[in-house]
Design a protein around this motif. Structure first.
Motif, PDB file in Angstrom:
ATOM      1  N   TRP A   1       0.823  -1.206   0.000  1.00 36.21           N
ATOM      2  CA  TRP A   1       0.000   0.000   0.000  1.00 36.21           C
ATOM      3  C   TRP A   1       0.856   1.254   0.000  1.00 36.21           C
ATOM      4  O   TRP A   1       0.543   2.237  -0.675  1.00 36.21           O
ATOM      5  CB  TRP A   1      -0.980   0.011   1.173  1.00 36.21           C
ATOM      6  CG  TRP A   1      -0.329   0.105   2.529  1.00 36.21           C
ATOM      7  CD1 TRP A   1      -0.013  -0.929   3.358  1.00 36.21           C
ATOM      8  CD2 TRP A   1       0.101   1.300   3.201  1.00 36.21           C
ATOM      9  NE1 TRP A   1       0.590  -0.455   4.493  1.00 36.21           N
ATOM     10  CE2 TRP A   1       0.664   0.905   4.426  1.00 36.21           C
ATOM     11  CE3 TRP A   1       0.062   2.650   2.880  1.00 36.21           C
ATOM     12  CZ2 TRP A   1       1.186   1.823   5.339  1.00 36.21           C
ATOM     13  CZ3 TRP A   1       0.586   3.558   3.792  1.00 36.21           C
ATOM     14  CH2 TRP A   1       1.131   3.150   5.004  1.00 36.21           C
TER      15      TRP A   1
ATOM     16  N   GLU B   1       2.558   1.691  -3.503  1.00 33.55           N
ATOM     17  CA  GLU B   1       1.600   2.183  -4.485  1.00 33.55           C
ATOM     18  C   GLU B   1       1.280   3.659  -4.255  1.00 33.55           C
ATOM     19  O   GLU B   1       1.086   4.408  -5.211  1.00 33.55           O
ATOM     20  CB  GLU B   1       0.335   1.333  -4.454  1.00 33.55           C
ATOM     21  CG  GLU B   1       0.571  -0.053  -5.024  1.00 33.55           C
ATOM     22  CD  GLU B   1      -0.645  -0.953  -4.965  1.00 33.55           C
ATOM     23  OE1 GLU B   1      -1.741  -0.462  -4.572  1.00 33.55           O
ATOM     24  OE2 GLU B   1      -0.523  -2.131  -5.314  1.00 33.55           O
TER      25      GLU B   1
ATOM     26  N   SER C   1      -8.115   7.189 -15.294  1.00 34.80           N
ATOM     27  CA  SER C   1      -9.537   6.885 -15.414  1.00 34.80           C
ATOM     28  C   SER C   1      -9.931   5.939 -14.278  1.00 34.80           C
ATOM     29  O   SER C   1      -9.070   5.361 -13.599  1.00 34.80           O
ATOM     30  CB  SER C   1      -9.822   6.238 -16.768  1.00 34.80           C
ATOM     31  OG  SER C   1      -9.164   4.996 -16.848  1.00 34.80           O
ATOM     32  N   ALA C   2     -11.217   5.756 -14.088  1.00 33.50           N
ATOM     33  CA  ALA C   2     -11.709   4.924 -12.990  1.00 33.50           C
ATOM     34  C   ALA C   2     -11.177   3.498 -13.076  1.00 33.50           C
ATOM     35  O   ALA C   2     -10.735   2.937 -12.074  1.00 33.50           O
ATOM     36  CB  ALA C   2     -13.226   4.927 -12.964  1.00 33.50           C
ATOM     37  N   GLU C   3     -11.193   2.902 -14.281  1.00 31.11           N
ATOM     38  CA  GLU C   3     -10.722   1.514 -14.386  1.00 31.11           C
ATOM     39  C   GLU C   3      -9.209   1.420 -14.236  1.00 31.11           C
ATOM     40  O   GLU C   3      -8.698   0.471 -13.664  1.00 31.11           O
ATOM     41  CB  GLU C   3     -11.179   0.844 -15.678  1.00 31.11           C
ATOM     42  CG  GLU C   3     -10.564   1.395 -16.934  1.00 31.11           C
ATOM     43  CD  GLU C   3     -11.518   2.237 -17.752  1.00 31.11           C
ATOM     44  OE1 GLU C   3     -11.084   2.712 -18.808  1.00 31.11           O
ATOM     45  OE2 GLU C   3     -12.662   2.425 -17.349  1.00 31.11           O
ATOM     46  N   GLN C   4      -8.465   2.421 -14.702  1.00 29.14           N
ATOM     47  CA  GLN C   4      -7.013   2.417 -14.526  1.00 29.14           C
ATOM     48  C   GLN C   4      -6.643   2.693 -13.073  1.00 29.14           C
ATOM     49  O   GLN C   4      -5.629   2.198 -12.586  1.00 29.14           O
ATOM     50  CB  GLN C   4      -6.353   3.446 -15.446  1.00 29.14           C
ATOM     51  CG  GLN C   4      -6.361   3.063 -16.905  1.00 29.14           C
ATOM     52  CD  GLN C   4      -5.496   1.851 -17.175  1.00 29.14           C
ATOM     53  OE1 GLN C   4      -4.363   1.761 -16.730  1.00 29.14           O
ATOM     54  NE2 GLN C   4      -6.045   0.895 -17.913  1.00 29.14           N
ATOM     55  N   PHE C   5      -7.453   3.465 -12.384  1.00 29.11           N
ATOM     56  CA  PHE C   5      -7.181   3.793 -10.987  1.00 29.11           C
ATOM     57  C   PHE C   5      -7.243   2.551 -10.102  1.00 29.11           C
ATOM     58  O   PHE C   5      -6.580   2.481  -9.079  1.00 29.11           O
ATOM     59  CB  PHE C   5      -8.165   4.852 -10.485  1.00 29.11           C
ATOM     60  CG  PHE C   5      -7.833   5.375  -9.130  1.00 29.11           C
ATOM     61  CD1 PHE C   5      -6.778   6.247  -8.945  1.00 29.11           C
ATOM     62  CD2 PHE C   5      -8.560   4.977  -8.018  1.00 29.11           C
ATOM     63  CE1 PHE C   5      -6.456   6.729  -7.683  1.00 29.11           C
ATOM     64  CE2 PHE C   5      -8.245   5.444  -6.754  1.00 29.11           C
ATOM     65  CZ  PHE C   5      -7.191   6.323  -6.591  1.00 29.11           C
ATOM     66  N   GLU C   6      -8.028   1.560 -10.512  1.00 28.82           N
ATOM     67  CA  GLU C   6      -8.135   0.314  -9.750  1.00 28.82           C
ATOM     68  C   GLU C   6      -6.853  -0.510  -9.813  1.00 28.82           C
ATOM     69  O   GLU C   6      -6.614  -1.336  -8.950  1.00 28.82           O
ATOM     70  CB  GLU C   6      -9.309  -0.519 -10.265  1.00 28.82           C
ATOM     71  CG  GLU C   6     -10.658   0.131 -10.051  1.00 28.82           C
ATOM     72  CD  GLU C   6     -11.027   0.276  -8.590  1.00 28.82           C
ATOM     73  OE1 GLU C   6     -10.698  -0.631  -7.801  1.00 28.82           O
ATOM     74  OE2 GLU C   6     -11.618   1.306  -8.233  1.00 28.82           O
ATOM     75  N   LEU C   7      -6.035  -0.289 -10.825  1.00 28.82           N
ATOM     76  CA  LEU C   7      -4.788  -1.042 -10.999  1.00 28.82           C
ATOM     77  C   LEU C   7      -3.664  -0.407 -10.191  1.00 28.82           C
ATOM     78  O   LEU C   7      -3.683   0.799  -9.930  1.00 28.82           O
ATOM     79  CB  LEU C   7      -4.375  -1.046 -12.473  1.00 28.82           C
ATOM     80  CG  LEU C   7      -5.341  -1.686 -13.459  1.00 28.82           C
ATOM     81  CD1 LEU C   7      -4.873  -1.424 -14.882  1.00 28.82           C
ATOM     82  CD2 LEU C   7      -5.464  -3.171 -13.197  1.00 28.82           C
TER      83      LEU C   7
ATOM     84  N   ARG D   1      -0.632   0.575 -14.719  1.00 31.66           N
ATOM     85  CA  ARG D   1      -1.516   1.485 -15.432  1.00 31.66           C
ATOM     86  C   ARG D   1      -0.977   1.786 -16.822  1.00 31.66           C
ATOM     87  O   ARG D   1       0.218   1.896 -17.038  1.00 31.66           O
ATOM     88  CB  ARG D   1      -1.686   2.788 -14.652  1.00 31.66           C
ATOM     89  CG  ARG D   1      -2.417   2.551 -13.352  1.00 31.66           C
ATOM     90  CD  ARG D   1      -2.631   3.813 -12.582  1.00 31.66           C
ATOM     91  NE  ARG D   1      -3.162   3.442 -11.270  1.00 31.66           N
ATOM     92  CZ  ARG D   1      -3.174   4.225 -10.224  1.00 31.66           C
ATOM     93  NH1 ARG D   1      -2.716   5.461 -10.325  1.00 31.66           N
ATOM     94  NH2 ARG D   1      -3.663   3.811  -9.075  1.00 31.66           N
TER      95      ARG D   1
END
Length: 159
Positions: free
Chosen positions: A60, A63, A80-86, A91
């Motif tokens: 953590w 990251e 973006s939202a989906e890239q932020f999850e990675l 990314r």
């Protein structure tokens, strides 16, 4: 079909954690890093070597530092939202987004940001606590039924 993902535009591609941290510390210093990231390895006897050792063990925190590198030091637009999850190293940065000059950060700005986050967290806690007070009133029958049954698995057992 090529399933390999091209990370060449990601500034973290091929960059070691020690190089990354050295760049950030040379530009901002440990005080700014601690003020913005609130990770104790930047506050208590900070050194690049000890910080790298801690960050390698703690996903953590690593990251968080890598995201700081991408979005503050390299001044990339937010993911973006989906890239932020990675994780930041995974990314995909669009080709049209190029790193620019590091953001100008100060301890005063960090304090204002910390106060803003504290207000937001307090509001979230108040909202959550208000929702919990309403919860038992909505479902009193479930609690009564649960307390009456001595064996919670009784209805699933075969007779």
């Amino acid at each position: 079909m090529n399933t390999d993902i091209d990370y060449q535009n990601n500034p973290l591609h091929g960059l070691s954690l020690k190089q990354l941290l050295t760049e950030i510390v040379d530009h901002y210093g440990f005080d700014i890093l601690y003020a913005y990231l609130n990770i104790n390895c930047f506050n208590n006897n900070p050194s690049v070597e000890s910080s790298v050792k801690f960050l390698k063990k703690t996903d953590w925190a690593r990251e968080k530092v890598e995201a700081f590198y991408l979005y503050q030091f390299k001044s990339l637009p937010r993911a973006s939202a989906e890239q932020f999850e990675l994780p930041p190293r995974d990314r995909i940065i669009p080709r049209d987004q190029q790193p620019s000059e590091p953001a100008e950060l100060s301890l005063e700005d960090a304090e204002r940001l910390r106060e803003k986050r504290a207000r937001k967290a307090a509001a979230h806690d108040r909202d959550r606590d208000a929702g919990q007070r309403k919860g038992p009133e909505r479902r009193p029958s479930n609690r009564a039924a649960a307390s009456d049954n001595a064996d919670p698995w009784a209805k699933w057992r075969k007779s």
